[in-house]
Design a protein around this motif. Structure first.
Motif, PDB file in Angstrom:
ATOM      1  N   PRO A  39       0.810  -1.214   0.000  1.00 48.68           N
ATOM      2  CA  PRO A  39       0.000   0.000   0.000  1.00 48.68           C
ATOM      3  C   PRO A  39       0.846   1.269   0.000  1.00 48.68           C
ATOM      4  CG  PRO A  39      -0.182  -1.188   2.097  1.00 48.68           C
ATOM      5  CD  PRO A  39       0.521  -2.097   1.142  1.00 48.68           C
ATOM      6  N   GLU A  40       1.974   1.225   0.738  1.00 50.72           N
ATOM      7  CA  GLU A  40       2.797   2.430   0.823  1.00 50.72           C
ATOM      8  C   GLU A  40       3.549   2.676  -0.478  1.00 50.72           C
ATOM      9  OE1 GLU A  40       5.037   1.536   4.253  1.00 50.72           O
ATOM     10  OE2 GLU A  40       3.372   1.953   5.620  1.00 50.72           O
ATOM     11  N   GLU A  41       4.057   1.571  -1.067  1.00 57.50           N
ATOM     12  CA  GLU A  41       4.759   1.716  -2.350  1.00 57.50           C
ATOM     13  C   GLU A  41       3.845   2.322  -3.409  1.00 57.50           C
ATOM     14  OE1 GLU A  41       7.647  -2.016  -2.885  1.00 57.50           O
ATOM     15  OE2 GLU A  41       5.660  -2.522  -2.160  1.00 57.50           O
ATOM     16  N   LEU A  42       2.589   1.901  -3.369  1.00 54.91           N
ATOM     17  CA  LEU A  42       1.631   2.362  -4.369  1.00 54.91           C
ATOM     18  C   LEU A  42       1.340   3.857  -4.200  1.00 54.91           C
ATOM     19  CD1 LEU A  42       0.249   0.833  -6.648  1.00 54.91           C
ATOM     20  CD2 LEU A  42      -1.764   0.631  -5.213  1.00 54.91           C
ATOM     21  N   LEU A  43       1.169   4.290  -2.956  1.00 60.97           N
ATOM     22  CA  LEU A  43       0.948   5.721  -2.712  1.00 60.97           C
ATOM     23  C   LEU A  43       2.170   6.523  -3.143  1.00 60.97           C
ATOM     24  CD1 LEU A  43      -0.775   6.443   0.719  1.00 60.97           C
ATOM     25  CD2 LEU A  43      -1.738   6.586  -1.557  1.00 60.97           C
ATOM     26  N   ALA A  44       3.364   5.928  -2.913  1.00 70.84           N
ATOM     27  CA  ALA A  44       4.604   6.647  -3.211  1.00 70.84           C
ATOM     28  C   ALA A  44       4.786   6.876  -4.706  1.00 70.84           C
ATOM     29  CB  ALA A  44       5.796   5.871  -2.652  1.00 70.84           C
ATOM     30  N   LEU A  45       4.115   6.086  -5.522  1.00 72.24           N
ATOM     31  CA  LEU A  45       4.262   6.267  -6.970  1.00 72.24           C
ATOM     32  C   LEU A  45       3.550   7.518  -7.485  1.00 72.24           C
ATOM     33  CD1 LEU A  45       3.909   2.672  -8.445  1.00 72.24           C
ATOM     34  CD2 LEU A  45       5.968   4.062  -8.243  1.00 72.24           C
ATOM     35  N   GLU A  46       2.692   8.109  -6.656  1.00 72.91           N
ATOM     36  CA  GLU A  46       1.983   9.341  -7.052  1.00 72.91           C
ATOM     37  C   GLU A  46       1.245   9.140  -8.371  1.00 72.91           C
ATOM     38  OE1 GLU A  46       1.706  11.718  -5.097  1.00 72.91           O
ATOM     39  OE2 GLU A  46       3.438  11.674  -3.767  1.00 72.91           O
ATOM     40  N   TYR A 241       5.837  14.809 -12.213  1.00 67.05           N
ATOM     41  CA  TYR A 241       7.263  14.549 -12.232  1.00 67.05           C
ATOM     42  C   TYR A 241       7.732  14.244 -10.825  1.00 67.05           C
ATOM     43  CZ  TYR A 241      12.246  15.129 -12.752  1.00 67.05           C
ATOM     44  OH  TYR A 241      13.601  14.919 -12.722  1.00 67.05           O
ATOM     45  N   ARG A 242       8.355  13.086 -10.644  1.00 67.67           N
ATOM     46  CA  ARG A 242       8.867  12.727  -9.316  1.00 67.67           C
ATOM     47  C   ARG A 242      10.319  13.142  -9.214  1.00 67.67           C
ATOM     48  NH1 ARG A 242       8.495   6.917  -8.725  1.00 67.67           N
ATOM     49  NH2 ARG A 242       8.776   7.147  -6.493  1.00 67.67           N
ATOM     50  N   LEU A 243      10.541  14.203  -8.475  1.00 72.99           N
ATOM     51  CA  LEU A 243      11.881  14.746  -8.344  1.00 72.99           C
ATOM     52  C   LEU A 243      12.714  13.820  -7.469  1.00 72.99           C
ATOM     53  CD1 LEU A 243      13.619  17.164  -9.073  1.00 72.99           C
ATOM     54  CD2 LEU A 243      12.754  18.320  -7.035  1.00 72.99           C
ATOM     55  N   TRP A 244      12.175  13.475  -6.296  1.00 68.58           N
ATOM     56  CA  TRP A 244      12.774  12.459  -5.437  1.00 68.58           C
ATOM     57  C   TRP A 244      11.666  11.491  -5.070  1.00 68.58           C
ATOM     58  CZ3 TRP A 244      14.110  17.665  -3.568  1.00 68.58           C
ATOM     59  CH2 TRP A 244      15.362  18.072  -4.041  1.00 68.58           C
ATOM     60  N   SER A 245      12.033  10.443  -4.344  1.00 66.68           N
ATOM     61  CA  SER A 245      11.005   9.461  -4.003  1.00 66.68           C
ATOM     62  C   SER A 245       9.933  10.078  -3.115  1.00 66.68           C
ATOM     63  CB  SER A 245      11.640   8.262  -3.310  1.00 66.68           C
ATOM     64  OG  SER A 245      12.227   8.688  -2.105  1.00 66.68           O
ATOM     65  N   TRP A 246      10.261  11.174  -2.431  1.00 65.66           N
ATOM     66  CA  TRP A 246       9.287  11.744  -1.499  1.00 65.66           C
ATOM     67  C   TRP A 246       8.633  13.025  -2.025  1.00 65.66           C
ATOM     68  CZ3 TRP A 246      10.357  16.645   0.394  1.00 65.66           C
ATOM     69  CH2 TRP A 246      11.662  17.093   0.173  1.00 65.66           C
ATOM     70  N   LEU A 247       9.044  13.506  -3.181  1.00 65.17           N
ATOM     71  CA  LEU A 247       8.528  14.791  -3.660  1.00 65.17           C
ATOM     72  C   LEU A 247       8.192  14.719  -5.144  1.00 65.17           C
ATOM     73  CD1 LEU A 247       8.051  17.821  -2.938  1.00 65.17           C
ATOM     74  CD2 LEU A 247      10.363  18.238  -3.771  1.00 65.17           C
ATOM     75  N   LEU A 296       5.780  10.657   2.767  1.00 69.52           N
ATOM     76  CA  LEU A 296       6.725  10.496   3.868  1.00 69.52           C
ATOM     77  C   LEU A 296       7.076   9.018   4.047  1.00 69.52           C
ATOM     78  CD1 LEU A 296       4.897  12.938   6.280  1.00 69.52           C
ATOM     79  CD2 LEU A 296       6.895  13.429   4.870  1.00 69.52           C
ATOM     80  N   PRO A 297       8.293   8.622   3.668  1.00 68.13           N
ATOM     81  CA  PRO A 297       8.655   7.204   3.752  1.00 68.13           C
ATOM     82  C   PRO A 297       9.036   6.747   5.154  1.00 68.13           C
ATOM     83  CG  PRO A 297      10.427   8.461   2.719  1.00 68.13           C
ATOM     84  CD  PRO A 297       9.366   9.439   3.078  1.00 68.13           C
ATOM     85  N   LYS A 298       9.416   7.675   6.058  1.00 68.11           N
ATOM     86  CA  LYS A 298       9.723   7.237   7.419  1.00 68.11           C
ATOM     87  C   LYS A 298       9.289   8.293   8.431  1.00 68.11           C
ATOM     88  CE  LYS A 298      14.478   8.383   6.308  1.00 68.11           C
ATOM     89  NZ  LYS A 298      15.550   7.811   5.574  1.00 68.11           N
TER      90      LYS A 298
END
Ligand SMILES: [Cu+2]
Length: 337
Positions: A39-46, A241-247, A296-298
């Motif tokens: 679930p978290e990986e999926l949200l992180a893909l934006e 555009y995913r600049l970093w994994s968190w942004l 937010l990954p952590k």
């Protein structure tokens, strides 16, 4: 024109149900599948901009909860300046809270529900120049939908949804400053059962997501006060555009088509205020919607996705609306587990 567009959409809706029916029967795991992600990986893909409502799925057994707050400013449309009204709207502000919940029934099929609460402030001016403001608040309609992934590969994600909007929102609102009920645009509920369908297609290219989407809301029948709100269509395209994994940054261009009120609330007099005229409640505009997405990954807020989103009109067709969109911002939070 709107009617033919919407009936075409209804045809797509039927095709959607057939597609879901056949897909649900198989529901086999997909090759190199997005549904294998947590679930978290999926949200992180934006994958889906936070302002494209729905149109995404969660893997089986995964819950998602979301909250958003939107602040919308509207102003009187320019096309009305040649008419004289006893009561002229000057500005309207609407604040809206929305909570949503989603649950993955299977890897391809997700159930979603959404509830909103809104508060509007309308500034009016009489012909004598006296100004005053009225407020209205209440629960909006509840939306329940099924979302289905027609494709969920790592490069192409095609999702659809169909649902119902239940008429639980308030329709009959009064202010002690007006001798009649509040105008259509201040009422949080529609009073009718409405059908929703939508489709979104996303291509993933390295750090970019490119998407298009469309959805329609079709109102059924008339409410107790003798009217229904206009049917509604949204269609748009975006790039993230995913600049970093968190942004990530998103630019979204979205067209809105809202029909006029059909029938009328006989307690409102269209000659007093443009907001009481059923023929001036429609709206057509194209918005540009930039947003910032943070994942937010952590840390203690791990797994949470935040988005701040602006809505600015690119083109507005003035002649069709009593009030037109001026600007809006939305803050949204989502988390999945
Ligand atoms: Cu979700």
């Amino acid at each position: 024109m709107l009617n033919s567009i919407v009936s075409r959409w209804m045809l797509y809706g039927t095709l959607w149900m057939v597609a879901v029916g056949s897909g649900y029967a198989q529901d086999a795991p997909l090759p190199e599948d997005l549904t294998t992600l947590g679930p978290e990986e999926l949200l992180a893909l934006e994958l889906i901009p936070i302002d494209v409502l729905g149109a995404h799925i969660h893997p089986k057994g995964v819950w998602m909860a979301g909250y958003r707050f939107g602040s919308m400013h509207m102003k009187p449309a320019h096309g009305l300046h040649d008419r004289a009204y006893a009561l002229e709207p000057k500005a309207m502000h609407t604040g809206m809270h929305m909570v949503e919940a989603m649950y993955g029934i299977t890897d391809r099929l997700t159930l979603a529900a959404m509830l909103s609460y809104q508060r509007s402030i309308l500034r009016l001016q009489t012909t004598e120049g006296m100004r005053y403001r009225i407020t209205a608040s209440g629960l909006g309609d509840v939306q329940i939908a099924l979302h289905y992934a027609l494709r969920a590969s790592m490069v192409h994600y095609l999702t659809s949804f169909a649902g119902l909007s239940l008429p639980v929102g308030r329709v009959n609102l009064w202010s002690d400053r007006l001798p009649r009920p509040l105008p259509y645009a201040m009422r949080p509920g529609s009073g009718t059962w409405d059908m929703l369908i939508g489709l979104a297609s996303i291509h993933r290219l390295k750090d970019w997501n490119l998407g298009v989407h469309g959805d329609a809301l079709w109102r059924i029948g008339k409410n107790t006060y003798g009217y229904r709100l206009g049917h509604r269509i949204h269609a748009g395209a975006w790039a993230t555009y995913r600049l970093w994994s968190w942004l990530a940054f998103t630019m979204h261009v979205d067209g809105h088509l809202l029909g006029d009120v059909s029938g009328r609330d006989a307690r409102l007099d269209p000659h007093v205020s443009p907001m009481d005229d059923p023929a001036l409640q429609g709206d057509r505009h194209v918005m540009v919607q930039p947003s910032i997405n943070i994942y937010l990954p952590k840390g203690p807020l791990r797994g949470m996705r935040w988005a701040l989103h602006l809505d600015l009109p690119l083109k507005v067709w003035h002649e069709t609306a009593a009030m037109e969109m001026h600007r809006q911002w939305i803050l949204a939070l989502q988390w999945a587990w």
